[in-house]
Design a protein around this motif. Structure first.
Motif, PDB file in Angstrom:
ATOM      1  N   UNK A  79       0.832  -1.205   0.000  1.00  0.00           N
ATOM      2  CA  UNK A  79       0.000   0.000   0.000  1.00  0.00           C
ATOM      3  C   UNK A  79       0.867   1.255   0.000  1.00  0.00           C
ATOM      4  N   UNK A  80       1.984   1.212   0.699  1.00  0.00           N
ATOM      5  CA  UNK A  80       2.936   2.321   0.680  1.00  0.00           C
ATOM      6  C   UNK A  80       3.427   2.599  -0.734  1.00  0.00           C
ATOM      7  N   UNK A  81       3.580   1.522  -1.512  1.00  0.00           N
ATOM      8  CA  UNK A  81       4.104   1.636  -2.867  1.00  0.00           C
ATOM      9  C   UNK A  81       3.011   1.900  -3.900  1.00  0.00           C
ATOM     10  N   UNK A  82       1.793   2.095  -3.425  1.00  0.00           N
ATOM     11  CA  UNK A  82       0.697   2.423  -4.326  1.00  0.00           C
ATOM     12  C   UNK A  82       0.051   1.227  -4.989  1.00  0.00           C
ATOM     13  N   UNK A  83       0.300   0.028  -4.457  1.00  0.00           N
ATOM     14  CA  UNK A  83      -0.266  -1.184  -5.047  1.00  0.00           C
ATOM     15  C   UNK A  83      -1.520  -1.625  -4.292  1.00  0.00           C
ATOM     16  N   UNK A  84      -2.526  -2.026  -5.035  1.00  0.00           N
ATOM     17  CA  UNK A  84      -3.751  -2.551  -4.440  1.00  0.00           C
ATOM     18  C   UNK A  84      -3.501  -3.949  -3.883  1.00  0.00           C
ATOM     19  N   UNK A  85      -4.092  -4.220  -2.726  1.00  0.00           N
ATOM     20  CA  UNK A  85      -3.919  -5.508  -2.042  1.00  0.00           C
ATOM     21  C   UNK A  85      -5.223  -6.287  -2.109  1.00  0.00           C
ATOM     22  N   UNK A  86      -5.121  -7.581  -2.334  1.00  0.00           N
ATOM     23  CA  UNK A  86      -6.276  -8.474  -2.291  1.00  0.00           C
ATOM     24  C   UNK A  86      -6.043  -9.490  -1.171  1.00  0.00           C
ATOM     25  N   UNK A  87      -6.998  -9.572  -0.250  1.00  0.00           N
ATOM     26  CA  UNK A  87      -6.836 -10.451   0.897  1.00  0.00           C
ATOM     27  C   UNK A  87      -8.169 -11.109   1.246  1.00  0.00           C
ATOM     28  N   UNK A  88      -8.112 -12.389   1.549  1.00  0.00           N
ATOM     29  CA  UNK A  88      -9.320 -13.110   1.939  1.00  0.00           C
ATOM     30  C   UNK A  88      -9.762 -12.661   3.332  1.00  0.00           C
ATOM     31  N   UNK A  89     -11.018 -12.274   3.445  1.00  0.00           N
ATOM     32  CA  UNK A  89     -11.563 -11.834   4.728  1.00  0.00           C
ATOM     33  C   UNK A  89     -11.695 -13.025   5.670  1.00  0.00           C
TER      34      UNK A  89
END
Length: 212
Positions: A79-89
């Motif tokens: 996120x710091x690098x401007x990338x979107x994160x996908x994570x299983x809830x």
């Protein structure tokens, strides 16, 4: 936000039953999704269903080793690098709930929340502002019972066992020592939403100048 622009990072942690969930919702509601994003430690639990039935009954969720610490940190850095994160809830071991895939987008304000965010040195050092929510133990336990018995369908004896043997010891060892070093401590013993609302109003107003 450009890829090289560091977000303003707010760390929010609290004891179980401190009202952290309501605080987060109230705070996030002050901003648009383009202004703020949330990454939660709870979504990085090592799945309890990987344990045997016997292990799972007494599985301690309240230890730093219960979290996929490296993945949590890596996603914050993404996120710091401007990338979107996908994570299983994470669904707290409820087999009736389907896991949603969370899409966590970078934003000028990043909220990092979880029990161990101050204890994890590599995450704590990324935080610009630290908020600690707390409540007296009797009040926190009452709230915990209501949540776990009604919302999560847990057995009363299991809830009490985990409270005495997992929750309280973990709070005392991994969270309480950082209370004095936080920028804001909220003692939330009264179930009055207006009190929390006023705190979030004030914090949001102070942050406005950082994202315009």
């Amino acid at each position: 936000m450009s890829e090289i622009e560091k977000p303003y990072v707010i760390g929010i942690a609290g004891s179980s039953g401190s009202g952290k969930t309501f605080f987060l919702k109230s705070f996030l509601d002050h901003f648009s999704s383009n202004e703020i994003t949330l990454i939660s430690q709870d979504d990085y639990y090592i799945p309890a269903n990987t344990k045997t039935k016997e292990e799972n009954r007494l599985y301690n969720f309240d230890l730093p080793t219960a979290i996929n610490r490296a993945n949590f940190y890596d996603h914050i850095k993404d996120l710091f690098e401007g990338r979107t994160v996908f994570q299983k809830e994470y669904t707290f071991n409820n087999p009736l709930l389907a896991n949603n895939i969370l899409e966590i987008k970078p934003a000028p304000i990043l909220v990092v929340e979880g029990l161990f965010i101050f204890h994890y040195e590599e995450i704590n050092e990324l935080l610009d502002y630290r908020i600690f929510l707390d409540a007296d133990e009797s009040i926190a336990l009452e709230r915990r019972l209501k949540r776990d018995l009604i919302e999560r369908g847990y057995d009363h004896d299991d809830v009490m066992y985990k409270w005495i043997n997992h929750v309280v010891p973990s709070y005392n060892e991994y969270l309480l020592p950082y209370k004095a070093s936080c920028d804001l401590v909220i003692q939330n013993n009264v179930d009055d939403p207006m009190i929390i609302q006023q705190f979030t109003n004030d914090i949001a107003a102070n942050l406005r100048n950082r994202i315009v």
